[in-house]
Design an enzyme around this catalytic site. Structure first.
Site, PDB file in Angstrom:
ATOM      1  N   ARG A 173     -48.776  36.144 -25.287  1.00 14.24           N
ATOM      2  CA  ARG A 173     -49.679  35.238 -26.006  1.00 14.24           C
ATOM      3  C   ARG A 173     -49.233  33.794 -25.764  1.00 14.24           C
ATOM      4  NH1 ARG A 173     -51.172  35.433 -32.439  1.00 14.24           N
ATOM      5  NH2 ARG A 173     -48.913  35.178 -32.714  1.00 14.24           N
ATOM      6  N   ASP A 458     -45.211  33.322 -40.436  1.00 11.86           N
ATOM      7  CA  ASP A 458     -45.266  32.589 -39.180  1.00 11.86           C
ATOM      8  C   ASP A 458     -46.118  31.352 -39.387  1.00 11.86           C
ATOM      9  OD1 ASP A 458     -47.898  33.432 -39.137  1.00 11.86           O
ATOM     10  OD2 ASP A 458     -47.685  34.725 -37.389  1.00 11.86           O
TER      11      ASP A 458
END
Length: 558
Positions: A173, A458
């Site tokens: 990613r 996150d």
């Protein structure tokens, strides 16, 4: 090749920043030429699309409500098209482990028993130059089975004995389109972090992956519409031609983590159809996107405490069910999101609660037709695998078995924000403040995936925390505390008081970054104008190539 820390320019590409271990292996003249080609071909279009995002946001603020596009109706109504057949390593994705690309995580992920690993340069990674470059080294080593790691305490980490095709399929990613990498300049302009992450990984590993029975696979984050997906498709085509890789080798799974993309899921698959692998329900950024886009649209779009916005809320149910329908209708995989709960081996009761909640989350996803889902910790791989094993049996996925023809596209259901059960509470405000500051402190120390109160935080969850506070403050009387907690509004002065109290409770250690973290969090949560992303000003101030000079000048001014 790079003997000093002074900027050096090669064929129009300027490398600035500290000299890092093994950078000569990654930043070769050929690799830099490849990056420069991508930048010169595609960066102007990237900037145009970022400007278009701002225009959409302005229209929403003025009262326009997004919906399914009339101009792409024929794509949605055409039953004949499908995405490319699933590629090697992507047919069975029942358990995917996610995590940053540091050396220890790379080894643990590949030894986890998951079917896939989301190797993350984005929300679970602090985008420091050191982290980004080391991640490329780690992936290159891992693919070639040349990776190991020993902690300062002497604990060793090594790959298990299985071959690449038996280990989790690596899906990288890259960073989102909004993040730039100013340690690499092309013709004086900073590169897009996304092009750096994609380009270096593809350049060094595409042929090696093919030789070993896999391919260069990617997760595409923060996509807001099908035109952004089209840009990625153009990049894939050019990159494959440049390296002599067969067209269609690249495969991409798009995270549907913005409210605008939720109305264009089939169009996104269509634009990427020769390179598409599926869609993912990126739930935390999705919630952030709803708050961000509708932050000043009144009480119909004011969400309760973060903990109350669960996947069973009507708007979240509509989002996930419509995602499965779109994917299976077009032959693509539907991948569920990450449950934030993580195990705690030191606390049996908390550990059991986490396992139970993760099992419930994955059971719901499997029953809804998802083909797999995310976990954030190796201990959760067996839990998710057991759930999907029960549903899938010997099948690799549910694409044919659970088409979800019972679900119909419903724009109003996607926007049913006001139907989310729950309330705004003082505890919720305090939790957003505490978790937000703790996460930013971890991020500033280079760790973008932080375990806080047995939840994996996150950048996406931190964005929820700060954007909720901003919205509640600016919603005025529409953001009242729950009944039983008085008639207090969430005001700036009150939040500042709570921030003082929560900050005072934090246990400090020598060398921590809590003072900086508080500054960053407060600047984004209390700002007059809403910053698009929490990480943008933080990057400029602390991580960019010019950050040391900015801090020096700031200190001198003070």
């Amino acid at each position: 090749m790079y003997p000093t820390d002074q900027p050096i320019t090669i064929n129009g590409v300027t490398l600035q920043g500290p000299h890092l271990p093994r950078q000569e292996e990654i930043l070769t003249p050929e690799a830099l030429d490849f990056l420069a080609m991508l930048h010169r071909r595609f960066d102007s279009r990237r900037r145009e699309l970022l400007q278009a995002r701002g225009e959409v946001r302005r229209r929403i603020a003025e009262g326009w409500t997004p919906g399914f596009l009339p101009e792409t109706r024929t794509i949605r109504e055409d039953d004949s098209w499908r995405v490319a057949p699933l590629a090697p390593g992507l047919k069975d994705r029942r358990v995917e482990i996610t995590g940053p690309v540091d050396r220890k995580m790379t080894i643990n992920a590949l030894n986890s028993g998951a079917k896939c690993w989301l190797a993350d340069f984005e929300d679970s990674s602090t985008p420091s130059w050191e982290n980004m470059l080391a991640g490329q080294v780690n992936l290159k080593d891992a693919i070639r089975r040349q990776i190991d790691f020993t902690t300062p305490e002497g604990k060793e980490y090594r790959l298990g004995g299985v071959q690449l095709v038996d280990r989790p399929t690596i899906i990288v990613r890259p960073r989102g389109w909004h993040l730039e990498e100013d340690h690499l300049l092309v013709d004086g302009q900073p590169m897009a972090g996304a092009l750096v992450d994609f380009g270096l990984y593809f350049f060094h590993n595409a042929k090696e992956l093919l030789r070993r029975g896999r391919g260069p696979y990617f997760y595409l984050p923060k996509t807001e519409n099908h035109l952004e997906a089209r840009l990625w498709n153009c990049i894939f085509v050019v990159a494959q031609d440049a390296l002599g890789i067969p067209q269609g080798t690249v495969r991409a799974t798009v995270l549907i983590e913005t409210i605008t993309a939720a109305f264009e899921m089939e169009e996104i698959l269509y634009q990427l159809r020769n390179h598409a692998a599926g869609l993912n329900a990126g739930r935390w950024d999705y919630i952030f996107s709803i708050i961000k886009n509708f932050r000043d649209r009144g009480e119909d779009f004011v969400l309760p405490d973060r903990a109350d916005v669960t996947m069973t809320a009507p708007m979240m149910r509509a989002y996930t069910e419509q995602l499965v329908r779109a994917c299976h209708r077009r032959g693509a995989s539907a991948i569920g999101g990450m449950a934030a709960f993580i195990p705690n081996r030191r606390d049996p009761e908390a550990n059991e609660a986490a396992l139970r909640k993760v099992r419930e989350d994955k059971t719901r996803e499997a029953a809804d037709g998802f083909d797999g889902s995310w976990v954030a910790h190796p201990d959760l791989v067996p839990v998710a695998r057991e759930v999907f094993d029960e549903v899938l049996g010997e099948l690799p996925n549910q694409i044919r078995a659970r088409r979800r023809d019972d679900v119909q596209p419903d724009a109003q259901a996607l926007l049913a924000v006001s139907q989310t059960p729950g309330a705004i509470t003082e505890a919720g405000v305090r939790m957003n403040i505490e978790v937000g500051i703790r996460y930013v402190e971890s991020w500033l120390r280079g760790n973008g995936a932080a375990a806080i109160h047995n939840l994996m935080e996150d950048a996406a969850t931190a964005e929820i925390s700060r954007s909720q506070i901003w919205q509640w403050i600016n919603a005025g009387s529409q953001a009242q505390l729950a009944s039983g907690e008085g008639t207090r509004r969430v005001t700036r002065d009150w939040v500042e008081t709570l921030m003082e109290e929560e900050f005072a409770r934090i246990e400090r250690q020598e060398g921590d970054r809590f003072d900086d973290a508080r500054e960053v969090f407060a600047a984004s949560a209390l700002a007059e104008e809403f910053p698009d992303f929490l990480t943008l000003p933080a990057y400029r101030q602390f991580l960019s190539a010019e950050a040391p000079l900015r801090r020096e000048l700031s200190g001198a001014a003070a």
